[in-house]
Design an enzyme around this catalytic site. Structure first.
Site, PDB file in Angstrom:
ATOM      1  N   ASN A  72      66.111  56.912   8.709  1.00 42.09           N
ATOM      2  CA  ASN A  72      65.829  55.568   8.200  1.00 42.09           C
ATOM      3  C   ASN A  72      64.635  55.641   7.256  1.00 42.09           C
ATOM      4  OD1 ASN A  72      64.658  52.424   9.661  1.00 42.09           O
ATOM      5  ND2 ASN A  72      66.016  52.723   7.933  1.00 42.09           N
ATOM      6  N   TYR A 105      62.326  42.183   0.574  1.00 48.81           N
ATOM      7  CA  TYR A 105      61.988  42.534   1.951  1.00 48.81           C
ATOM      8  C   TYR A 105      60.513  42.271   2.192  1.00 48.81           C
ATOM      9  CZ  TYR A 105      60.898  45.921   5.719  1.00 48.81           C
ATOM     10  OH  TYR A 105      60.460  46.541   6.866  1.00 48.81           O
ATOM     11  N   GLU A 114      59.967  40.023  10.240  1.00 56.82           N
ATOM     12  CA  GLU A 114      60.466  40.927   9.196  1.00 56.82           C
ATOM     13  C   GLU A 114      61.632  40.212   8.526  1.00 56.82           C
ATOM     14  OE1 GLU A 114      62.566  44.437  10.625  1.00 56.82           O
ATOM     15  OE2 GLU A 114      61.644  45.641   9.046  1.00 56.82           O
ATOM     16  N   TYR A 116      64.584  39.692   5.226  1.00 57.45           N
ATOM     17  CA  TYR A 116      65.404  40.336   4.199  1.00 57.45           C
ATOM     18  C   TYR A 116      66.172  39.265   3.420  1.00 57.45           C
ATOM     19  CZ  TYR A 116      65.356  44.944   6.658  1.00 57.45           C
ATOM     20  OH  TYR A 116      65.023  46.135   7.260  1.00 57.45           O
ATOM     21  N   GLU A 206      66.738  50.566   1.063  1.00 62.87           N
ATOM     22  CA  GLU A 206      66.666  51.095   2.422  1.00 62.87           C
ATOM     23  C   GLU A 206      67.896  51.945   2.680  1.00 62.87           C
ATOM     24  OE1 GLU A 206      65.732  48.297   5.490  1.00 62.87           O
ATOM     25  OE2 GLU A 206      65.989  49.771   7.086  1.00 62.87           O
TER      26      GLU A 206
END
Ligand SMILES: *[C@@H]1O[C@H](CO)[C@@H](O)[C@H](O)[C@H]1NC(C)=O
Length: 220
Positions: A72, A105, A114, A116, A206
């Protein structure tokens, strides 16, 4: 970071076999994971263990990246703090056949969130299994709103439990303008999704258990 919650580490075994010299050489050109400023823009680049990421800040608000067999990684350029703004961006992102996102993001604290605003995704739709809370029209496109919960996961304040807020564009695109205020307002109005103090906001790429590449530029 790590948002592909339901996936299994299917490609982990394959990842260990590629450590060829050219990749090591490529990596040597890139910067190490971390945060900083470049050409007046904030940048953040994070990865966990496994694979290689060759991330480079480029001209103006641009960056280019090539990732290989990562578990990741997420990174890009933007602002810190990242209060609401209209974010225009362009570039090249062609990771439709691998597990990846192109997204505005960011993070807030108190509450720790968090978020997005997903412009394009690859083989995994981040809204899979989540309940849709509403829709937003922005810059000629429709986005669906979702919330997911992360428990004991990496965050900007270390391992923590927190919510993820999502806008996912139904028709994927690479390039345009995102009116973040609109998303933040509609998250609150339709989903009762509260944000906290602005931490960073970046136009991020990502990758999750994948290899890919991107060249993305944000405008001031
Ligand atoms: C973004 O668009 C400008 C022209 O408006 C161009 O000069 C620049 O190379 C583009 N950036 C990327 C990363 O493609």
């Amino acid at each position: 970071m790590v948002s592909f919650t339901t996936l299994v580490a299917a490609v982990a075994a394959a990842a260990t076999s590629v450590t060829a010299n050219p990749i090591e050489q490529m990596r040597a050109r890139g910067i190490q994971p971390g945060q900083g400023t470049h050409n007046g823009f904030f940048y953040s680049y994070w990865k966990d263990n496994g694979g290689t990421v060759d991330y480079n800040n480029g001209e103006r608000g641009s960056y280019n990246v090539r990732w290989t067999n990562v578990n990741n990684w997420v990174g890009g350029k933007g602002w810190k703090p990242g209060p609401p703004r209209k974010v225009s961006y362009n570039g090249t992102w062609a990771n439709h056949n691998v597990n990846s996102y192109l997204a505005l993001y960011g993070w807030t604290t108190n509450p720790l969130v968090e978020y997005y605003i997903v412009e394009a995704y690859g083989t995994y739709n981040p809204s899979s299994g989540a309940q849709r809370l509403g829709t937003i029209e922005d810059d000629g496109g429709v986005y669906d709103i979702y919330k997911t919960r992360r428990v004991n996961q990496p965050s900007i304040v270390g391992t923590a439990s927190f919510d993820q807020y999502w806008s996912v564009r139904r028709v994927k695109r690479v390039g345009g303008t995102i009116d973040t205020q609109k998303h933040f307002d509609e998250w609150k109005r339709q989903g009762n999704l509260q944000l906290g103090a602005w931490d960073y906001m970046i136009m991020a790429s990502e990758g999750y258990q994948s290899s890919g590449s991107a060249t993305i530029e944000v405008k001031a």
